[in-house]
Structures are given as C-alpha cells and as structure tokens.
Design an enzyme around this catalytic site. Sequence first.
Site, PDB file in Angstrom:
ATOM      1  N   GLU A 292       0.830  -1.202   0.000  1.00  0.00           N
ATOM      2  CA  GLU A 292       0.000   0.000   0.000  1.00  0.00           C
ATOM      3  C   GLU A 292       0.865   1.253   0.000  1.00  0.00           C
ATOM      4  O   GLU A 292       1.696   1.457   0.884  1.00  0.00           O
ATOM      5  CB  GLU A 292      -0.927   0.017   1.209  1.00  0.00           C
ATOM      6  CG  GLU A 292      -1.868   1.208   1.211  1.00  0.00           C
ATOM      7  CD  GLU A 292      -2.875   1.167   2.336  1.00  0.00           C
ATOM      8  OE1 GLU A 292      -3.802   2.001   2.308  1.00  0.00           O
ATOM      9  OE2 GLU A 292      -2.745   0.325   3.241  1.00  0.00           O
TER      10      GLU A 292
ATOM     11  N   GLU B 161       3.385   8.583   6.881  1.00  0.00           N
ATOM     12  CA  GLU B 161       3.197   7.194   7.298  1.00  0.00           C
ATOM     13  C   GLU B 161       4.263   6.243   6.761  1.00  0.00           C
ATOM     14  O   GLU B 161       4.307   5.084   7.161  1.00  0.00           O
ATOM     15  CB  GLU B 161       1.796   6.723   6.902  1.00  0.00           C
ATOM     16  CG  GLU B 161       0.716   7.534   7.612  1.00  0.00           C
ATOM     17  CD  GLU B 161      -0.698   7.052   7.311  1.00  0.00           C
ATOM     18  OE1 GLU B 161      -0.854   6.005   6.658  1.00  0.00           O
ATOM     19  OE2 GLU B 161      -1.654   7.731   7.737  1.00  0.00           O
TER      20      GLU B 161
ATOM     21  N   THR C  11      -7.226   5.905  -2.213  1.00  0.00           N
ATOM     22  CA  THR C  11      -7.605   7.260  -2.633  1.00  0.00           C
ATOM     23  C   THR C  11      -7.338   8.311  -1.567  1.00  0.00           C
ATOM     24  O   THR C  11      -7.076   9.475  -1.893  1.00  0.00           O
ATOM     25  CB  THR C  11      -9.085   7.316  -3.051  1.00  0.00           C
ATOM     26  OG1 THR C  11      -9.917   6.915  -1.950  1.00  0.00           O
ATOM     27  CG2 THR C  11      -9.351   6.414  -4.236  1.00  0.00           C
TER      28      THR C  11
ATOM     29  N   GLU D 286     -12.868   1.896   2.939  1.00  0.00           N
ATOM     30  CA  GLU D 286     -12.166   2.020   4.220  1.00  0.00           C
ATOM     31  C   GLU D 286     -12.537   3.340   4.885  1.00  0.00           C
ATOM     32  O   GLU D 286     -12.535   4.389   4.238  1.00  0.00           O
ATOM     33  CB  GLU D 286     -10.656   1.963   3.996  1.00  0.00           C
ATOM     34  CG  GLU D 286      -9.828   2.050   5.254  1.00  0.00           C
ATOM     35  CD  GLU D 286      -8.338   2.055   4.964  1.00  0.00           C
ATOM     36  OE1 GLU D 286      -7.606   1.283   5.601  1.00  0.00           O
ATOM     37  OE2 GLU D 286      -7.903   2.834   4.086  1.00  0.00           O
TER      38      GLU D 286
END
Length: 289
Positions: A146, A152, A180, A240
């Site tokens: 990802e 992050e 997204t 999500e």
Amino acid sequence: MRFGCHGFVFSGTFDEAGIRTAIEGTQRAGFDFIEMPLMDPFSFDEEVAARVLEDTGISMTASLGLTAATDLSSEDPAVVRRGEELLRRAIDIVAHVGGTDLCGVIYSALQKYYCVASEASRENSAAALRRLGDYAAERDVVLSLEIVNRYETNIMNTAREGMRFLERVGHDNVHLHLDTYHMNIEESGMYEPVVEAGDRLRYVHIGESHRGYLGSGSVDFGSLFRALVTSGYDGPVVFESFSSTVVDESLTKSLGIWRNLWEDSDDLAAHANRFVRDGFRSAETIRMH
C-alpha cells in the site's frame, strides 16, 4: 470486480465477537468480502473466522501495518526477522480461510520517519519481500504494497515511486495497492497513477479525503473509476473508513481520528456499497457513448 469493506468499519477488536460483528456487518451492507485487519496476527483466531465466513458466504482478504519492532526496512536484522515472522503468520491466516490477498504497509513501519530512507533500508525491505513473495506464492496468496502518504512511510508515497520499488523487489507475486485517501494527498490526480501502475496494480482502497461518507469530501472518484475501468482493472476494491466510536484508543491516536464524521456503521457501509458500485457502473457506460 469484487467489492469489499474494511473490518474497522464495524469493529475495533477482533476476538470471536468482533470477528462475527465485522463479517456479518459486511454481509448486511451488501459487499462481497471483508478486508480483515490483522494488527496482531498471533492473537487472531482463523478457525473462528473460517466458520463465520462459511456461515455468511463472505470471503476475506487481510491487511496490516508494521510497527517499529517489525519494520522490514530497519537496518537491524533482528527487527527485519521479526517482521518476516509476523508476515508469514498473516499469510498463513489468509491461506487458511481460503483468501487470496494480503496487503497494506507491509514493507516498512506505519509511522512518521524523520529522514530519507537509506539504501540499506530499501534493500532490506526489498530482500525480505522477495523471500515473502516466495512464501506467499506457495500458499496461493498475493502480496500488495500500500502506497501511503509522507507522514506514514518514507519508502514510497506515489505510484511512480511504487513502481520503482517493485523493480527493486523483482518478484511477480508482489504488487501495488493504491488508496484514494493517500492519493488525494500525494498524487497529481486520480487518473494518471492507475494508468502508470497498469497491471502491477492489484488492490484498491476507496476512502474519502476526511475518511467519512464517500462523496462528501474532495476526492475525485469519477476520474478514479474511469481510470480503473479504462485500464481493465479487475481486482479487489475495498471501502475504508475510521471512527473512534468503533476503533480503540490506540488506533485512534495512530491514525489521528480527532473528530468523528460518522457513528452508524451500517448506514455508512450501505451508502459506500451503493456509491462504489454506482460509480463503477457509470464509468462502464462511457463505452456506450
């Protein structure tokens, strides 16, 4: 194309009750599968999950984010070994329940870094992923990395960087995972990254700019749906979203959920299922124009 929902939409804990709550909520909302967050694979009961999946007819993928103690990009070999051990356990869970995909930030820690990734960090991560790619392939599980924002990870923040990192990994069982929410921060648009990733794109997360109801933020979903349809994408698509009314205090802090944009999991998920399916259908009809 298969449409799924992230388990954190329905539950913040994944003991037997939490597993059932998340899977049954995903079924109620009309999704095809659940993405199960395996934040602690060693405490996850795959036997319970397998039973509930069979009862509901829902299938499962899984995701996780590594920590500083299991960071594959660490320059400490012991930390890398711990990360590989954890990911092998996660792969085994996915295989046990008949799943096909493990995705997420499985190449570095999910945290803010304060320096550019070193050559050693990148190579340690890539080498570990080559080994894990073999392990997963033997169990019919696909790995997808990802791409998340600069706060992050420091390994890759755009699809273009992701493609370069895949070249370093050099394994045909390791792919890219676009989200997204992160694309809206780092990319120049929603269309180009999908096209550039091409057939190396295996997994997609659908999330709004503020992680609330789809369509109420700034993400250009129309361009994303057109790109996915035009490129012939046929992989998992997962909604999500996060709220501290569901997830625990630790995750609330790590994800920065300082305000809640929803409280009703069922309403949020049902809306997302309709939004995503309708969006893809609208993009598909362009072929008729």
